[in-house]
Design a protein around this motif. Structure first.
Motif, short mmCIF file in Angstrom:
data_model
loop_
_atom_site.label_atom_id
_atom_site.label_comp_id
_atom_site.label_asym_id
_atom_site.label_seq_id
_atom_site.Cartn_x
_atom_site.Cartn_y
_atom_site.Cartn_z
N TYR A 97 0.81 -1.24 0.00
CA TYR A 97 0.00 0.00 0.00
C TYR A 97 0.84 1.28 0.00
O TYR A 97 0.28 2.37 -0.05
CB TYR A 97 -1.00 0.06 1.17
N MET A 98 2.16 1.13 0.06
CA MET A 98 3.01 2.34 -0.02
C MET A 98 2.98 2.91 -1.43
O MET A 98 2.78 2.18 -2.39
CB MET A 98 4.46 1.93 0.24
N VAL A 99 3.24 4.20 -1.52
CA VAL A 99 3.45 4.81 -2.84
C VAL A 99 4.96 4.87 -3.05
O VAL A 99 5.67 5.47 -2.24
CB VAL A 99 2.83 6.21 -2.92
N GLN A 131 1.34 2.87 -6.54
CA GLN A 131 1.01 2.36 -5.21
C GLN A 131 1.12 0.84 -5.25
O GLN A 131 0.50 0.20 -6.10
CB GLN A 131 -0.41 2.75 -4.81
N LEU A 133 0.43 -2.79 -4.58
CA LEU A 133 -0.64 -3.64 -4.06
C LEU A 133 -0.23 -5.12 -4.06
O LEU A 133 -0.67 -5.89 -3.23
CB LEU A 133 -1.92 -3.46 -4.89
N ARG A 152 -1.39 0.40 -8.63
CA ARG A 152 -2.11 1.37 -9.46
C ARG A 152 -1.29 2.65 -9.62
O ARG A 152 -0.49 3.00 -8.75
CB ARG A 152 -3.49 1.69 -8.89
N GLY A 158 -0.54 13.84 -8.36
CA GLY A 158 -0.17 13.19 -7.09
C GLY A 158 -1.27 12.35 -6.48
O GLY A 158 -1.02 11.68 -5.47
N THR A 159 -2.47 12.37 -7.05
CA THR A 159 -3.55 11.56 -6.49
C THR A 159 -3.46 10.13 -7.02
O THR A 159 -2.85 9.89 -8.06
CB THR A 159 -4.93 12.15 -6.82
N LEU A 160 -4.07 9.21 -6.31
CA LEU A 160 -4.00 7.81 -6.69
C LEU A 160 -5.06 7.51 -7.74
O LEU A 160 -6.24 7.77 -7.53
CB LEU A 160 -4.21 6.93 -5.46
N ARG A 176 10.18 6.16 -1.39
CA ARG A 176 8.76 6.06 -1.03
C ARG A 176 8.22 7.43 -0.66
O ARG A 176 8.97 8.31 -0.23
CB ARG A 176 8.57 5.10 0.14
N ARG A 177 6.91 7.59 -0.83
CA ARG A 177 6.28 8.85 -0.45
C ARG A 177 5.87 8.77 1.02
O ARG A 177 5.18 7.83 1.41
CB ARG A 177 5.05 9.10 -1.33
N ARG A 178 6.30 9.76 1.77
CA ARG A 178 5.86 9.83 3.16
C ARG A 178 4.47 10.46 3.21
O ARG A 178 4.02 11.06 2.23
CB ARG A 178 6.82 10.69 3.96
N LEU A 179 3.83 10.35 4.35
CA LEU A 179 2.48 10.93 4.47
C LEU A 179 2.50 12.45 4.39
O LEU A 179 1.50 13.07 4.06
CB LEU A 179 1.82 10.47 5.76
N GLY A 181 4.06 14.03 2.24
CA GLY A 181 4.23 14.37 0.83
C GLY A 181 5.67 14.40 0.36
O GLY A 181 5.92 14.57 -0.83
N ILE B 16 -2.94 14.72 0.16
CA ILE B 16 -3.04 13.26 0.37
C ILE B 16 -4.30 12.93 1.18
O ILE B 16 -5.03 11.99 0.86
CB ILE B 16 -1.76 12.72 1.06
N ASP B 19 -7.34 13.40 -1.05
CA ASP B 19 -7.44 12.29 -1.99
C ASP B 19 -8.05 11.07 -1.30
O ASP B 19 -8.92 10.39 -1.86
CB ASP B 19 -6.04 11.98 -2.54
#
Lengths: 196, 218
Positions: A97-99, A131, A133, A152, A158-160, A176-179, A181, B16, B19
């Protein structure tokens, strides 16, 4: 997405002031970062999955047998998924689930297969942001096996998104993307040991 | 609701978080049942984070009232009305109250201009209401939320056009009036239909024209 390495360096500097591609790229191959036992197990699972896939695609089996082989292949895939997820979480810090952003090094149109070459002569970088999966190991024409990430696509804003995306990891940089950003480089947590 | 672009919410960047809210809101809207139950995995997938990270963010959002814990299900979460508000939130620096009051006067002047020229604007303004953060005592607002009701006073009767073309022309007339009210500032002035405002049940205040047969909330 293909990018010139110099351009990428400039983009990174503009975004964060630190260029990821300025540091040495990492070799991310199963035979280098898995333990011998894990690698053997992965090869065994892949081979039995390939057999199931072969039987599913032939006409030598009945419909019910095909269904059984299909289910068996799915089971093998999920076992490979779990094994690779464990290895990548332990060795690289990639979790489900990480980006993640994977940048693979290429020299012209030819993929680089040796870290030594990369330092001197990499010209192009293939960049994929997705992301994660699912995890997999695949046969590759460049290396015996490569790790493969499926998930995905992340849109330009930047949106999924909903579009499926996949990437194999060879030599390059993974972040990896942190929360919050920002992006964090991921590197091998222990020295790469060749497997026999 | 508006979010400051540089302010993290429970350690999460506003784009984020927005989203995530949009994705979960979409799942909730598409669900057949009245309220959809989310698992932690759903939230982690929408957030693009690991389960451990998603867990801490979810706990904080439960405390904020964005999610509610499902009864009898330890791992289940339900969406609340706040999730919808978060999904519709805008990310901006916001506007000051003084600026919002000036904008409101400009919108009222635009409505008067529309009603004075029915030839140019066949859709006339019946009423305008203001709602949202303007009615609070906040010094900085996200945007100016206006609810409007337009009424067609001049009908297009060109018989040489088909029904579809006439509908398109009607639509363009309607959009012309809306565009005039928006003052070419779509990020500052947010227009909504009056019935939408009434349906949400949020407080509103009449600032122009007369309300039709709906009870005034303030």
């Amino acid at each position: 997405m293909w990018a010139n390495i110099e351009q990428l360096k400039m983009n990174d500097m503009e975004d964060t002031g630190v260029s990821q591609v300025a540091v040495e790229p990492r070799l991310v191959l199963p035979q280098m970062i898995m333990t011998a036992k894990e690698y053997r197990q992965a090869k065994l699972l892949m081979s039995s999955r390939d057999k199931c896939h072969f039987l599913v695609s032939t006409d030598f089996v009945t419909a019910s047998e095909r269904q059984i082989e299909y289910e068996r292949a799915k089971q093998k895939s999920s076992k490979i998924d779990a094994l690779v997820a464990e290895v990548l979480a332990r060795e690289l810090g990639i979790e489900r689930y990480m980006v993640v952003r994977v940048r693979n090094c290429f020299r012209g149109v030819q993929a680089v297969t040796d870290v030594e070459e990369v330092i001197s002569a990499v010209t192009d970088v293939q960049e994929v942001i997705l992301q994660v999966l699912n995890f997999d190991i695949k046969n590759s024409y460049l290396s015996p096996h490569t790790f493969s990430l499926h998930g995905r696509r992340v849109k330009k804003n930047g949106t999924l998104g909903k579009v499926p995306e996949g990437v194999t990891m060879r030599i390059g940089w993974v972040s990896r993307r942190r929360l919050d950003g920002t992006w964090m480089n991921l590197s091998a947590r222990r020295e790469a040991l060749p497997c026999t | 609701m508006h979010l400051e672009p540089d302010v993290l919410i429970h350690g999460v960047s506003p784009p984020i978080l927005l989203d995530m809210a949009l994705q979960l809101h979409d799942i909730n809207q598409s669900s057949w049942s009245e309220s959809h139950e989310f698992s932690l995995e759903d939230i982690a997938i929408a957030l693009g984070a690991t389960l451990a990270e998603a867990r801490s963010v979810t706990e904080a959002l439960v405390a904020d009232g964005v999610f509610a814990r499902g009864e009898g299900h330890e791992r289940g979460y339900f969406a609340t009305q706040k999730l919808g508000q978060l999904a519709n939130a805008s990310i901006s620096k916001g506007i000051t109250r003084q600026r919002a009051e000036v904008l409101l006067q400009d919108v009222i002047r635009a409505a008067e201009m529309i009603n004075a020229d029915p030839e140019k604007y066949p859709y006339q303004v019946t009423c305008l209401v203001v709602f949202g953060s303007f009615l609070t005592d906040k010094a900085t607002l996200g945007d100016l939320d206006i609810g409007l009701l337009l009424r067609q006073t001049v009908f297009f009767t060109g018989s040489e056009f088909g029904i579809e073309q006439r509908m398109k022309i009607d639509r363009s007339h309607y959009n012309r009036s809306r565009a005039a009210l928006r003052l070419k500032k779509p990020k500052l002035v947010s227009l909504h239909e009056l019935d939408e405002v009434v349906r949400i049940g949020t407080p509103y205040r009449l600032v122009f024209g007369e309300l039709p047969n709906v009870p005034a909330a303030e």
